[in-house]
Design a protein around this motif. Structure first.
Motif, PDB file in Angstrom:
ATOM      1  N   PRO A  30       0.847  -1.192  -0.157  1.00 55.36           N
ATOM      2  CA  PRO A  30       0.089  -0.540   0.025  1.00 55.36           C
ATOM      3  C   PRO A  30       0.843   1.054   0.098  1.00 55.36           C
ATOM      4  O   PRO A  30       1.725   1.528   0.397  1.00 55.36           O
ATOM      5  CB  PRO A  30      -0.791  -0.612   0.995  1.00 55.36           C
ATOM      6  N   VAL A  31       0.033   2.269  -0.543  1.00 59.14           N
ATOM      7  CA  VAL A  31       0.704   3.534  -0.352  1.00 59.14           C
ATOM      8  C   VAL A  31      -0.133   4.487   0.995  1.00 59.14           C
ATOM      9  O   VAL A  31      -0.563   4.528   0.700  1.00 59.14           O
ATOM     10  CB  VAL A  31       0.904   4.681  -1.783  1.00 59.14           C
ATOM     11  N   LEU A  32       1.250   4.405   2.302  1.00 61.32           N
ATOM     12  CA  LEU A  32      -0.306   5.191   2.874  1.00 61.32           C
ATOM     13  C   LEU A  32       0.613   6.429   2.688  1.00 61.32           C
ATOM     14  O   LEU A  32       1.433   7.316   2.754  1.00 61.32           O
ATOM     15  CB  LEU A  32       0.731   5.130   4.233  1.00 61.32           C
ATOM     16  N   VAL A  33      -0.909   7.373   3.128  1.00 64.06           N
ATOM     17  CA  VAL A  33      -0.747   8.935   2.496  1.00 64.06           C
ATOM     18  C   VAL A  33      -0.924  10.344   3.595  1.00 64.06           C
ATOM     19  O   VAL A  33      -2.148   9.525   4.940  1.00 64.06           O
ATOM     20  CB  VAL A  33      -1.758   9.205   1.997  1.00 64.06           C
ATOM     21  N   CYS A  34       0.356  10.515   4.903  1.00 64.34           N
ATOM     22  CA  CYS A  34      -0.044  10.650   5.380  1.00 64.34           C
ATOM     23  C   CYS A  34      -0.547  12.238   5.340  1.00 64.34           C
ATOM     24  O   CYS A  34       0.213  13.320   4.562  1.00 64.34           O
ATOM     25  CB  CYS A  34       1.310  11.004   6.571  1.00 64.34           C
ATOM     26  N   VAL A  35      -1.987  13.347   6.230  1.00 70.72           N
ATOM     27  CA  VAL A  35      -2.088  14.402   5.789  1.00 70.72           C
ATOM     28  C   VAL A  35      -1.579  15.054   6.814  1.00 70.72           C
ATOM     29  O   VAL A  35      -0.943  14.904   8.612  1.00 70.72           O
ATOM     30  CB  VAL A  35      -3.449  14.701   6.129  1.00 70.72           C
ATOM     31  N   ALA A  39      -0.810  13.908  11.476  1.00 70.19           N
ATOM     32  CA  ALA A  39      -0.630  13.067  11.621  1.00 70.19           C
ATOM     33  C   ALA A  39       0.752  12.699  11.383  1.00 70.19           C
ATOM     34  O   ALA A  39       1.162  11.677  11.263  1.00 70.19           O
ATOM     35  CB  ALA A  39      -1.780  12.218   9.990  1.00 70.19           C
ATOM     36  N   VAL A  40       1.691  13.310  11.644  1.00 69.13           N
ATOM     37  CA  VAL A  40       3.316  12.776  11.256  1.00 69.13           C
ATOM     38  C   VAL A  40       3.029  12.054  12.625  1.00 69.13           C
ATOM     39  O   VAL A  40       4.212  11.003  12.164  1.00 69.13           O
ATOM     40  CB  VAL A  40       4.260  13.593  10.852  1.00 69.13           C
ATOM     41  N   PHE A  41       3.254  12.435  14.028  1.00 66.60           N
ATOM     42  CA  PHE A  41       3.368  11.268  14.604  1.00 66.60           C
ATOM     43  C   PHE A  41       2.816   9.894  14.614  1.00 66.60           C
ATOM     44  O   PHE A  41       3.596   8.491  14.621  1.00 66.60           O
ATOM     45  CB  PHE A  41       3.587  11.276  16.241  1.00 66.60           C
ATOM     46  N   PHE A  42       1.806  10.025  14.268  1.00 64.87           N
ATOM     47  CA  PHE A  42       0.395   8.751  13.512  1.00 64.87           C
ATOM     48  C   PHE A  42       1.252   7.533  12.759  1.00 64.87           C
ATOM     49  O   PHE A  42       1.240   6.872  13.438  1.00 64.87           O
ATOM     50  CB  PHE A  42      -0.112   8.814  14.169  1.00 64.87           C
ATOM     51  N   MET A  43       1.336   8.679  11.930  1.00 65.09           N
ATOM     52  CA  MET A  43       1.900   8.062  10.426  1.00 65.09           C
ATOM     53  C   MET A  43       3.138   7.167  10.859  1.00 65.09           C
ATOM     54  O   MET A  43       3.655   6.020  10.689  1.00 65.09           O
ATOM     55  CB  MET A  43       2.608   8.648   9.186  1.00 65.09           C
ATOM     56  N   ALA A  44       4.033   7.745  11.915  1.00 66.51           N
ATOM     57  CA  ALA A  44       5.840   7.810  11.533  1.00 66.51           C
ATOM     58  C   ALA A  44       5.441   6.290  12.751  1.00 66.51           C
ATOM     59  O   ALA A  44       5.957   4.727  12.746  1.00 66.51           O
ATOM     60  CB  ALA A  44       6.413   8.034  12.524  1.00 66.51           C
ATOM     61  N   ILE A  91      -5.064   6.448   4.164  1.00 67.74           N
ATOM     62  CA  ILE A  91      -5.050   7.971   4.312  1.00 67.74           C
ATOM     63  C   ILE A  91      -4.774   7.708   5.894  1.00 67.74           C
ATOM     64  O   ILE A  91      -5.438   6.995   6.182  1.00 67.74           O
ATOM     65  CB  ILE A  91      -5.946   8.826   4.115  1.00 67.74           C
ATOM     66  N   VAL A  92      -3.606   8.350   5.957  1.00 65.50           N
ATOM     67  CA  VAL A  92      -3.189   8.192   7.204  1.00 65.50           C
ATOM     68  C   VAL A  92      -3.795   9.875   8.431  1.00 65.50           C
ATOM     69  O   VAL A  92      -2.936  10.698   7.657  1.00 65.50           O
ATOM     70  CB  VAL A  92      -2.111   8.235   7.791  1.00 65.50           C
ATOM     71  N   GLU A  93      -4.657   9.657   8.642  1.00 62.16           N
ATOM     72  CA  GLU A  93      -5.194  11.348   9.844  1.00 62.16           C
ATOM     73  C   GLU A  93      -5.250  11.469  11.145  1.00 62.16           C
ATOM     74  O   GLU A  93      -4.905   9.569  11.846  1.00 62.16           O
ATOM     75  CB  GLU A  93      -6.770  11.370   8.602  1.00 62.16           C
ATOM     76  N   ASP A  94      -5.037  12.417  11.789  1.00 62.72           N
ATOM     77  CA  ASP A  94      -4.826  11.919  13.174  1.00 62.72           C
ATOM     78  C   ASP A  94      -6.692  12.484  13.066  1.00 62.72           C
ATOM     79  O   ASP A  94      -7.070  11.774  14.608  1.00 62.72           O
ATOM     80  CB  ASP A  94      -4.405  14.040  13.450  1.00 62.72           C
ATOM     81  N   VAL A  95      -7.427  13.224  13.060  1.00 60.29           N
ATOM     82  CA  VAL A  95      -8.506  13.204  13.849  1.00 60.29           C
ATOM     83  C   VAL A  95      -9.620  13.529  12.566  1.00 60.29           C
ATOM     84  O   VAL A  95      -9.561  14.565  11.495  1.00 60.29           O
ATOM     85  CB  VAL A  95      -9.236  14.541  15.013  1.00 60.29           C
ATOM     86  N   ILE A  96     -10.436  12.922  13.050  1.00 49.90           N
ATOM     87  CA  ILE A  96     -11.707  13.425  11.847  1.00 49.90           C
ATOM     88  C   ILE A  96     -12.794  14.189  12.388  1.00 49.90           C
ATOM     89  O   ILE A  96     -13.149  13.613  14.021  1.00 49.90           O
ATOM     90  CB  ILE A  96     -12.174  12.021  10.933  1.00 49.90           C
TER      91      ILE A  96
END
Ligand code: IMP
Ligand code: MG
Length: 176
Positions: A30-35, A39-44, A91-96
């Motif tokens: 997959p391609v993880l897309v960090c928003v 979402a930087v810490f969550f993605m990492a 898509i990797v997001e911090d909060v919706i």
């Protein structure tokens, strides 16, 4: 600052999400897309737990500025470097919150013909939703409160906190 989700609770949830995603996306590269930037810490932390081949890319969209309410206006400030046609995109997001940002983003990314497009969000505020949005993986459902830490900011502050906290009155008015 009041702690809503502690650092150990975050790490335990990451283990859990990563196990599910590793299983679901095995062999799919997959391609993880960090928003960016929330979402930087969550993605990492998520990506380093995934035991699968994957690629990472980053997108920045206009967000809140220093106010705490969504304008509903979304602008791409930094687009993907990669071509996602035929790829499995997560898509990797911090909060919706209202869901407006991701509504726009999923519509935009869908038009590039990915093989699949799903969302993982660390936090979800279902009570604030203004548009329906299918999200495959959710870390924590929270109330309508404004939260900071672990990447989330208030006027660019507090992103570096290792936990998720609820901002108290004086902290949203005082300068650094
Ligand atoms: P939405 O378009 O209303 O869903 O807003 C999503 C974006 O707003 C998120 O990606 C965050 O950047 C920001 N946001 C929403 N709620 C919070 C919060 O409680 N703290 C910090 N940022 C937030
Ligand atoms: Mg965000």
């Amino acid at each position: 600052m009041k702690t809503l989700i502690s650092a150990p609770e975050l790490q335990a949830k990451l283990d859990d999400l990563a196990a599910r995603i590793s299983e679901d996306y095995a062999e799919m590269n997959p391609v993880l897309v960090c928003v960016l930037k929330g979402a930087v810490f969550f993605m990492a932390d998520l990506a380093r737990r995934l035991e699968i081949d994957l690629e990472m890319d980053f997108m920045a969209v206009s967000s809140y500025g220093s106010s705490t309410d969504s304008s509903g206006v979304v602008r791409i400030l930094k687009d993907l470097d990669m071509n996602i046609e035929g790829r499995h995109v997560l898509i990797v997001e911090d909060v919706i919150d209202s869901g407006l940002t991701l509504k726009y983003l999923t519509k935009n990314l869908s038009s590039r013909k990915p093989a699949s497009l799903e969302i993982v969000t660390l936090l979800d505020k279902p009570g604030r939703r203004k548009t329906s949005l299918p999200c495959r993986y959710t870390g924590f459902e929270i109330g309508n409160e404004f939260v900071v830490g672990y990447g989330l900011d208030f006027a660019e502050r507090y992103r570096n906190l290792p936990y998720i906290g609820i901002l108290e009155q004086d902290e949203s008015t005082a300068g650094p």
